[in-house]
Design a protein around this motif. Structure first.
Motif, PDB file in Angstrom:
ATOM      1  N   GLY A  38      58.766  24.987  41.621  1.00 24.35           N
ATOM      2  CA  GLY A  38      58.311  23.748  42.249  1.00 24.35           C
ATOM      3  C   GLY A  38      57.897  22.656  41.293  1.00 24.35           C
ATOM      4  N   GLY A  39      58.344  22.712  40.057  1.00 20.07           N
ATOM      5  CA  GLY A  39      57.984  21.665  39.089  1.00 20.07           C
ATOM      6  C   GLY A  39      58.724  20.360  39.312  1.00 20.07           C
ATOM      7  N   GLY A  40      59.745  20.379  40.155  1.00 18.82           N
ATOM      8  CA  GLY A  40      60.500  19.155  40.410  1.00 18.82           C
ATOM      9  C   GLY A  40      61.628  18.968  39.411  1.00 18.82           C
ATOM     10  N   LYS A  41      62.275  17.826  39.515  1.00 18.78           N
ATOM     11  CA  LYS A  41      63.486  17.575  38.722  1.00 18.78           C
ATOM     12  C   LYS A  41      63.145  17.219  37.280  1.00 18.78           C
ATOM     13  CE  LYS A  41      66.137  15.953  42.682  1.00 18.78           C
ATOM     14  NZ  LYS A  41      65.115  16.073  43.739  1.00 18.78           N
ATOM     15  N   ILE A  42      63.807  17.874  36.359  1.00 14.35           N
ATOM     16  CA  ILE A  42      63.572  17.620  34.932  1.00 14.35           C
ATOM     17  C   ILE A  42      64.898  17.200  34.304  1.00 14.35           C
ATOM     18  CG2 ILE A  42      62.867  18.654  32.737  1.00 14.35           C
ATOM     19  CD1 ILE A  42      61.147  20.632  34.385  1.00 14.35           C
ATOM     20  N   PRO A  43      64.975  15.966  33.767  1.00 12.95           N
ATOM     21  CA  PRO A  43      66.225  15.547  33.120  1.00 12.95           C
ATOM     22  C   PRO A  43      66.366  16.233  31.767  1.00 12.95           C
ATOM     23  CG  PRO A  43      64.590  13.789  32.967  1.00 12.95           C
ATOM     24  CD  PRO A  43      63.949  14.911  33.746  1.00 12.95           C
ATOM     25  N   VAL A  44      67.575  16.682  31.467  1.00 11.95           N
ATOM     26  CA  VAL A  44      67.822  17.367  30.198  1.00 11.95           C
ATOM     27  C   VAL A  44      69.017  16.682  29.546  1.00 11.95           C
ATOM     28  CG1 VAL A  44      68.461  19.574  29.142  1.00 11.95           C
ATOM     29  CG2 VAL A  44      66.959  19.551  31.131  1.00 11.95           C
ATOM     30  N   SER A  45      68.911  16.409  28.261  1.00 11.83           N
ATOM     31  CA  SER A  45      70.015  15.711  27.613  1.00 11.83           C
ATOM     32  C   SER A  45      70.086  16.102  26.143  1.00 11.83           C
ATOM     33  CB  SER A  45      69.836  14.201  27.793  1.00 11.83           C
ATOM     34  OG  SER A  45      69.330  13.604  26.641  1.00 11.83           O
ATOM     35  N   PRO A  46      71.209  15.818  25.500  1.00 12.26           N
ATOM     36  CA  PRO A  46      71.251  16.037  24.060  1.00 12.26           C
ATOM     37  C   PRO A  46      70.175  15.170  23.397  1.00 12.26           C
ATOM     38  CG  PRO A  46      73.436  15.503  24.940  1.00 12.26           C
ATOM     39  CD  PRO A  46      72.446  15.237  26.037  1.00 12.26           C
ATOM     40  N   ASN A  47      69.774  15.501  22.192  1.00 12.07           N
ATOM     41  CA  ASN A  47      68.770  14.694  21.488  1.00 12.07           C
ATOM     42  C   ASN A  47      69.433  13.572  20.717  1.00 12.07           C
ATOM     43  OD1 ASN A  47      66.594  16.312  22.256  1.00 12.07           O
ATOM     44  ND2 ASN A  47      67.067  17.784  20.631  1.00 12.07           N
ATOM     45  N   TYR A  48      68.964  12.384  20.935  1.00 14.61           N
ATOM     46  CA  TYR A  48      69.489  11.241  20.188  1.00 14.61           C
ATOM     47  C   TYR A  48      68.474  10.696  19.192  1.00 14.61           C
ATOM     48  CZ  TYR A  48      73.310  11.476  23.521  1.00 14.61           C
ATOM     49  OH  TYR A  48      74.387  11.904  24.260  1.00 14.61           O
ATOM     50  N   VAL A  49      67.183  11.034  19.379  1.00 11.92           N
ATOM     51  CA  VAL A  49      66.161  10.604  18.420  1.00 11.92           C
ATOM     52  C   VAL A  49      66.051  11.698  17.363  1.00 11.92           C
ATOM     53  CG1 VAL A  49      63.723  10.043  18.106  1.00 11.92           C
ATOM     54  CG2 VAL A  49      64.914   9.290  20.180  1.00 11.92           C
ATOM     55  N   LEU A  50      66.425  11.381  16.113  1.00  8.51           N
ATOM     56  CA  LEU A  50      66.424  12.428  15.083  1.00  8.51           C
ATOM     57  C   LEU A  50      65.090  12.510  14.366  1.00  8.51           C
ATOM     58  CD1 LEU A  50      69.974  12.153  13.460  1.00  8.51           C
ATOM     59  CD2 LEU A  50      69.228  13.512  15.412  1.00  8.51           C
TER      60      LEU A  50
ATOM     61  N   ALA B 277      58.964   7.588  11.934  1.00 10.35           N
ATOM     62  CA  ALA B 277      57.812   7.342  11.069  1.00 10.35           C
ATOM     63  C   ALA B 277      57.246   6.013  11.541  1.00 10.35           C
ATOM     64  CB  ALA B 277      58.254   7.259   9.609  1.00 10.35           C
ATOM     65  N   PRO B 278      55.987   5.672  11.174  1.00 13.19           N
ATOM     66  CA  PRO B 278      55.476   4.374  11.613  1.00 13.19           C
ATOM     67  C   PRO B 278      56.454   3.268  11.189  1.00 13.19           C
ATOM     68  CG  PRO B 278      53.712   5.668  10.667  1.00 13.19           C
ATOM     69  CD  PRO B 278      54.986   6.426  10.410  1.00 13.19           C
ATOM     70  N   GLY B 279      56.899   2.487  12.149  1.00  8.65           N
ATOM     71  CA  GLY B 279      57.797   1.373  11.830  1.00  8.65           C
ATOM     72  C   GLY B 279      59.278   1.709  11.852  1.00  8.65           C
ATOM     73  N   LYS B 280      59.638   2.983  12.014  1.00 10.35           N
ATOM     74  CA  LYS B 280      61.062   3.345  11.969  1.00 10.35           C
ATOM     75  C   LYS B 280      61.395   4.448  12.960  1.00 10.35           C
ATOM     76  CE  LYS B 280      62.667   2.599   7.238  1.00 10.35           C
ATOM     77  NZ  LYS B 280      61.530   1.921   6.600  1.00 10.35           N
ATOM     78  N   VAL B 281      62.559   4.298  13.583  1.00  9.44           N
ATOM     79  CA  VAL B 281      63.097   5.392  14.402  1.00  9.44           C
ATOM     80  C   VAL B 281      64.493   5.695  13.883  1.00  9.44           C
ATOM     81  CG1 VAL B 281      63.645   6.185  16.722  1.00  9.44           C
ATOM     82  CG2 VAL B 281      61.901   4.437  16.409  1.00  9.44           C
ATOM     83  N   ILE B 282      64.783   6.959  13.680  1.00  7.53           N
ATOM     84  CA  ILE B 282      66.119   7.354  13.229  1.00  7.53           C
ATOM     85  C   ILE B 282      66.867   7.940  14.425  1.00  7.53           C
ATOM     86  CG2 ILE B 282      67.455   8.705  11.555  1.00  7.53           C
ATOM     87  CD1 ILE B 282      65.398   6.695  10.308  1.00  7.53           C
ATOM     88  N   LEU B 283      67.994   7.325  14.751  1.00 14.74           N
ATOM     89  CA  LEU B 283      68.761   7.696  15.939  1.00 14.74           C
ATOM     90  C   LEU B 283      70.182   8.068  15.552  1.00 14.74           C
ATOM     91  CD1 LEU B 283      67.708   4.389  17.614  1.00 14.74           C
ATOM     92  CD2 LEU B 283      67.009   6.587  18.565  1.00 14.74           C
ATOM     93  N   ARG B 284      70.811   8.871  16.397  1.00 20.83           N
ATOM     94  CA  ARG B 284      72.234   9.142  16.184  1.00 20.83           C
ATOM     95  C   ARG B 284      72.999   8.729  17.443  1.00 20.83           C
ATOM     96  NH1 ARG B 284      75.068  13.173  19.514  1.00 20.83           N
ATOM     97  NH2 ARG B 284      73.525  14.647  20.265  1.00 20.83           N
ATOM     98  N   ASN B 285      74.274   8.363  17.295  1.00 19.84           N
ATOM     99  CA  ASN B 285      75.058   8.027  18.478  1.00 19.84           C
ATOM    100  C   ASN B 285      75.990   9.184  18.821  1.00 19.84           C
ATOM    101  OD1 ASN B 285      77.269   7.931  16.827  1.00 19.84           O
ATOM    102  ND2 ASN B 285      77.929   5.885  17.437  1.00 19.84           N
ATOM    103  N   TYR B 286      76.879   8.964  19.801  1.00 17.99           N
ATOM    104  CA  TYR B 286      77.760  10.050  20.251  1.00 17.99           C
ATOM    105  C   TYR B 286      78.755  10.478  19.191  1.00 17.99           C
ATOM    106  CZ  TYR B 286      81.556   6.684  20.971  1.00 17.99           C
ATOM    107  OH  TYR B 286      82.524   5.749  20.776  1.00 17.99           O
ATOM    108  N   GLU B 287      79.029   9.581  18.214  1.00 18.14           N
ATOM    109  CA  GLU B 287      79.985   9.924  17.152  1.00 18.14           C
ATOM    110  C   GLU B 287      79.329  10.645  15.976  1.00 18.14           C
ATOM    111  OE1 GLU B 287      82.853   6.086  17.113  1.00 18.14           O
ATOM    112  OE2 GLU B 287      80.705   5.711  17.002  1.00 18.14           O
ATOM    113  N   GLY B 288      77.994  10.710  16.007  1.00 18.40           N
ATOM    114  CA  GLY B 288      77.300  11.299  14.868  1.00 18.40           C
ATOM    115  C   GLY B 288      76.878  10.256  13.839  1.00 18.40           C
TER     116      GLY B 288
END
Ligand SMILES: *Cc1c(COP(=O)(O)O)cnc(C)c1O
Length: 461
Positions: free
Chosen positions: A335-347, A350-361
């Motif tokens: 009964g926890g309800g719907k939980i979205p699950v997806s590949p990880n895109y946030v690698l 750090a303060p001031g920076k986010v490292i992301l990857r796209n579908y191509e890597g």
């Protein structure tokens, strides 16, 4: 474009007026070994299941049965509606009510799980029965269906529950209700001022497209905003008949979405899912959710791993139109309800920076602003209006500073080792935040009552 119309040779003598009449389709549904053996060659496993007692109800419209390729034992439509003896095999964690819906029902048939919306079950009947049905504990059983009294109690609860702004009609399938009753339900909901949208969850366009008549569309268009989710699992279900039914619905102003279930042997591959979502957007149906198969009795052999769903999402996002990408959902057992699950895109971050990857890597850095000044949190009245039920604030409550913890029930006592008190503050107080840096209006007594500091996992209330 779509799968060509196929009418099994068995039905070639049925005149068009009958074939295209939903009443004829409903009263000529197939459910016995003899009837099904007329249209396809049954396997031993299918015969065994069809002859078993206490099996979840079988009923298939002639229209839907005619989409099965009778020579293909692995036909993806066949597997969805014709039982096999694998349904009778129990599996680890199998449950009758895996989503704990009955526990979340204030009155029979109304599932109030989320703060602002409810699932309203209006019948247990469907046009045909999916073998992996998540509600097989009640669906198909006319004895379990909802009475006039239940319906009045549902309406009464909704009239007195102003936080509900979205009512999702399901069942069973609301579109198999007698036309008059169906309209009565929708008009009674529409008469409740705080109900902003009415949603229909239906597989009738897929099982019985002839039921989507001009009269039904005209009726629905009187009660806008109405939204609808249909349920297609494989491109073979997308016929000219379904396309025409969807066209009538969208022309009546009803936005259409699709909810599919990830099913082993039916649609558990990236290429099948990609074709499915492309074929859906061609008939103007937006893929909404792709569900992991629930832990429900009878559905064990349809289950895939969760990783299969993640792999499919990896194969859709970026590879095709965003409009064609559904959300992959695990509906939480218990009964926890719907939980979205997806590949990880946030690698990384750090303060001031986010490292992301796209579908191509491709890996990139998003540099964040140094002088960002967020809008202040909403005033307390707005928060209370938005979410009047304490305990459902979730992780957002931690981010907004209303809570510091989300703890399992009995978390305190489990860790009580009986040690002495060394500090000045007694007991609980020393673990409470001192209020530094919290929005001042939230520290007042009133606010604490509405938005308690500790969300426990205790769901007995
Ligand atoms: C699925 C569901 C809803 C609707 O969920 P959305 O994510 O808003 O589509 C509402 N109530 C219950 C009990 C549900 O299972």
């Amino acid at each position: 474009m779509t799968t060509p119309s196929r009418r099994a040779p068995f039905y070639k003598d049925v005149p068009d007026e009958k074939w295209n009449d939903w009443r004829w389709q409903m009263s000529n549904r197939l459910n016995t070994v003899a009837e099904l053996a007329n249209v396809l060659e049954l396997s031993d496993s299918e015969r065994k299941a069809l002859e078993a007692k206490d099996l979840f109800r079988v009923d298939i419209t002639p229209y839907f049965a005619s989409l099965i390729d009778p020579r293909d034992p692995h036909d993806p439509i066949r597997a969805q509606v014709i039982p096999t003896d694998r349904e009778m095999a129990p599996f680890t964690s199998m449950m009758e009510d895996s989503l704990a819906e009955d526990r979340h029902s204030p009155v029979p048939g109304l599932v109030h799980r989320y703060p602002d919306r409810v699932l309203m079950l209006v019948t247990t009947q469907c046009a045909s029965y999916c073998r992996y049905c998540t509600r097989s504990r009640i669906v198909g059983d006319p004895g379990q269906t909802f009475s006039r009294k239940d319906f009045e109690a549902q309406i009464d609860y909704l009239q007195h529950t102003p936080q509900v702004r979205d009512v999702l009609l399901s069942g069973g399938d609301p579109l198999v209700l007698a036309p008059k009753l169906f309209e009565e339900i929708i008009s009674r909901l529409r008469a409740i001022p705080h109900i902003e949208i009415v949603r229909l969850g239906s597989r009738v366009p897929v099982f019985l497209p002839m039921r989507i008549t001009a009269e039904m569309c005209d009726m629905l268009s009187k009660y806008h905003p109405i939204w609808m989710n249909i349920h297609v699992n494989h491109s073979n279900e997308i016929t000219p008949e379904l396309a025409a039914a969807c066209d009538r619905l969208t022309r009546a102003g009803i936005p259409l979405g699709n909810q599919s279930v990830l099913l082993a042997g039916v649609n558990d591959s990236v290429h099948i899912q990609r074709k499915l979502v492309h074929d859906l957007v061609k008939i103007r149906v937006r893929p909404y959710y792709l569900y992991q198969c629930d832990l429900v009795e009878g559905a064990g052999h349809f289950r895939t791993t969760v990783s299969k769903g993640i792999e499919i999402m990896e194969g859709l996002r970026g590879h095709t139109s965003g409009y064609a990408v559904p959300q992959f959902i695990v509906d939480a057992p218990g009964g926890g309800g719907k939980i979205p699950v997806s590949p990880n895109y946030v690698l990384s971050q750090a303060p001031g920076k986010v490292i992301l990857r796209n579908y191509e890597g491709f890996i990139t850095t998003y540099t964040e602003p140094e002088d960002y000044n967020p809008h202040a949190v909403a005033p307390l009245e707005a928060q209370i209006k938005h979410r009047p039920e304490p305990g459902q604030e979730g992780v957002l409550g931690l981010l907004e500073g209303h809570d510091m913890f989300i703890k399992p029930a009995n978390f305190e006592t489990v860790h009580q080792r009986g040690g002495g008190m060394h500090r000045l503050k007694a007991n609980e107080q020393k673990w409470q935040p001192l209020g530094i840096g919290q929005p001042p209006e939230l520290i007042e007594g009133d606010a604490k009552e509405t938005l308690p500091l500790i969300s426990s996992g205790d769901d007995s209330k």
